[in-house]
Design an enzyme around this catalytic site. Sequence first.
Site, PDB file in Angstrom:
ATOM      1  N   CYS A  20      -2.799   5.522  -6.103  1.00  0.00           N
ATOM      2  CA  CYS A  20      -1.439   5.054  -6.391  1.00  0.00           C
ATOM      3  C   CYS A  20      -1.164   5.082  -7.894  1.00  0.00           C
ATOM      4  O   CYS A  20      -0.015   5.059  -8.318  1.00  0.00           O
ATOM      5  CB  CYS A  20      -1.195   3.668  -5.816  1.00  0.00           C
ATOM      6  SG  CYS A  20      -2.495   2.490  -6.166  1.00  0.00           S
ATOM      7  N   CYS A  76      -5.485   0.928  -1.056  1.00  0.00           N
ATOM      8  CA  CYS A  76      -4.667  -0.008  -1.830  1.00  0.00           C
ATOM      9  C   CYS A  76      -3.627  -0.662  -0.915  1.00  0.00           C
ATOM     10  O   CYS A  76      -2.874   0.037  -0.241  1.00  0.00           O
ATOM     11  CB  CYS A  76      -3.982   0.747  -2.967  1.00  0.00           C
ATOM     12  SG  CYS A  76      -2.636  -0.161  -3.753  1.00  0.00           S
ATOM     13  N   GLU A  77      -3.579  -1.989  -0.910  1.00  0.00           N
ATOM     14  CA  GLU A  77      -2.654  -2.671  -0.012  1.00  0.00           C
ATOM     15  C   GLU A  77      -1.212  -2.615  -0.506  1.00  0.00           C
ATOM     16  O   GLU A  77      -0.289  -2.973   0.224  1.00  0.00           O
ATOM     17  CB  GLU A  77      -3.074  -4.119   0.210  1.00  0.00           C
ATOM     18  CG  GLU A  77      -2.932  -5.030  -0.984  1.00  0.00           C
ATOM     19  CD  GLU A  77      -3.359  -6.456  -0.674  1.00  0.00           C
ATOM     20  OE1 GLU A  77      -2.744  -7.378  -1.225  1.00  0.00           O
ATOM     21  OE2 GLU A  77      -4.312  -6.655   0.098  1.00  0.00           O
ATOM     22  N   HIS A  78      -0.996  -2.171  -1.744  1.00  0.00           N
ATOM     23  CA  HIS A  78       0.363  -2.110  -2.279  1.00  0.00           C
ATOM     24  C   HIS A  78       1.089  -0.816  -1.895  1.00  0.00           C
ATOM     25  O   HIS A  78       2.313  -0.813  -1.758  1.00  0.00           O
ATOM     26  CB  HIS A  78       0.333  -2.234  -3.805  1.00  0.00           C
ATOM     27  CG  HIS A  78      -0.222  -3.545  -4.272  1.00  0.00           C
ATOM     28  ND1 HIS A  78      -1.233  -3.638  -5.212  1.00  0.00           N
ATOM     29  CD2 HIS A  78       0.072  -4.818  -3.917  1.00  0.00           C
ATOM     30  CE1 HIS A  78      -1.524  -4.909  -5.413  1.00  0.00           C
ATOM     31  NE2 HIS A  78      -0.740  -5.636  -4.642  1.00  0.00           N
ATOM     32  N   HIS A  79       0.343   0.293  -1.775  1.00  0.00           N
ATOM     33  CA  HIS A  79       0.973   1.573  -1.460  1.00  0.00           C
ATOM     34  C   HIS A  79       0.296   2.316  -0.304  1.00  0.00           C
ATOM     35  O   HIS A  79       0.735   3.406   0.066  1.00  0.00           O
ATOM     36  CB  HIS A  79       0.966   2.484  -2.694  1.00  0.00           C
ATOM     37  CG  HIS A  79       1.787   1.952  -3.831  1.00  0.00           C
ATOM     38  ND1 HIS A  79       1.229   1.211  -4.867  1.00  0.00           N
ATOM     39  CD2 HIS A  79       3.107   2.020  -4.085  1.00  0.00           C
ATOM     40  CE1 HIS A  79       2.179   0.865  -5.719  1.00  0.00           C
ATOM     41  NE2 HIS A  79       3.326   1.331  -5.276  1.00  0.00           N
ATOM     42  N   GLN A 107      -8.819  -4.303  -5.645  1.00  0.00           N
ATOM     43  CA  GLN A 107     -10.212  -4.128  -6.052  1.00  0.00           C
ATOM     44  C   GLN A 107     -10.863  -5.441  -6.471  1.00  0.00           C
ATOM     45  O   GLN A 107     -12.053  -5.667  -6.217  1.00  0.00           O
ATOM     46  CB  GLN A 107     -10.293  -3.108  -7.197  1.00  0.00           C
ATOM     47  CG  GLN A 107     -11.714  -2.680  -7.537  1.00  0.00           C
ATOM     48  CD  GLN A 107     -11.742  -1.538  -8.527  1.00  0.00           C
ATOM     49  OE1 GLN A 107     -10.952  -0.603  -8.419  1.00  0.00           O
ATOM     50  NE2 GLN A 107     -12.636  -1.601  -9.492  1.00  0.00           N
ATOM     51  N   HIS A 127      -7.696   4.783  -8.273  1.00  0.00           N
ATOM     52  CA  HIS A 127      -6.642   4.398  -7.343  1.00  0.00           C
ATOM     53  C   HIS A 127      -5.621   5.526  -7.296  1.00  0.00           C
ATOM     54  O   HIS A 127      -4.990   5.827  -8.317  1.00  0.00           O
ATOM     55  CB  HIS A 127      -5.964   3.100  -7.801  1.00  0.00           C
ATOM     56  CG  HIS A 127      -6.860   1.902  -7.771  1.00  0.00           C
ATOM     57  ND1 HIS A 127      -6.559   0.774  -7.044  1.00  0.00           N
ATOM     58  CD2 HIS A 127      -8.055   1.657  -8.371  1.00  0.00           C
ATOM     59  CE1 HIS A 127      -7.528  -0.131  -7.205  1.00  0.00           C
ATOM     60  NE2 HIS A 127      -8.441   0.395  -8.009  1.00  0.00           N
TER      61      HIS A 127
END
Length: 228
Positions: free
Chosen positions: A184, A113-116, A154, A182
């Site tokens: 996260c 995941c590019e956010h976390h 995704q 995910h």
Amino acid sequence: MTNYNEEELYDDMGDGHIPGNHETPLRQDAFAISDEEKISSIEKDFSKIMQTLGLDMTDDSLKGTPRRVAKMFVKEIFGGLSPERKPKMSTFENKYKYNQMLVEKDIIVYSTCEHHFLPIVGRAHVAYISKGRVIGLSKMNRIVEYYAKRPQVQERLTMQIVRAMQEALGTKDVACVIDAKHLCVNSRGIKDIESSTVTAELGGAFKTNPTTRAEFLKYIGMGTKFNV
């Protein structure tokens, strides 16, 4: 209307898994330095992170961690950022004139995941209908693996797989469904360990023909949940 400061806005986007660009956001100079130079830089940066967290970097168990992490980032879990690692998309003439749907089910997905920067783990189901060209079965797995090995959302991953297949095969008749967990979501924040995320990208006949779409969803065992 809610007033957000910049930090709150980006936090909400990340926690809400709001997708950004359809293409992986890369700087123009992303490949200006070698893999070894990237590993060396990340090793130093990650060592600083560990020290900031209060870890004893003289401990035998931790000494090699920064370099191990750096090599893993560059060579493994983010290896799909490099165009040089893109699988060769060789196709062949459909000499046996097979004109029905071909489905590759349950392709294992390991992404991040590019956010976390936490793992995404799931399965992809990819299908196409030949318009004169076919592709080796293992190449479908490799396409999924290549685009998964980068910081991702995704939705983007699903679209990138379909677009790569469409370009290689010269047809719009390509579909992909991904069902993934995910971490996260599962291990932080809401900590919902049961939920998974399903995304679908349907091209050509998979989008416009209800019978084709229903056949695909039947093959992958998802009933009519994603008939749109």
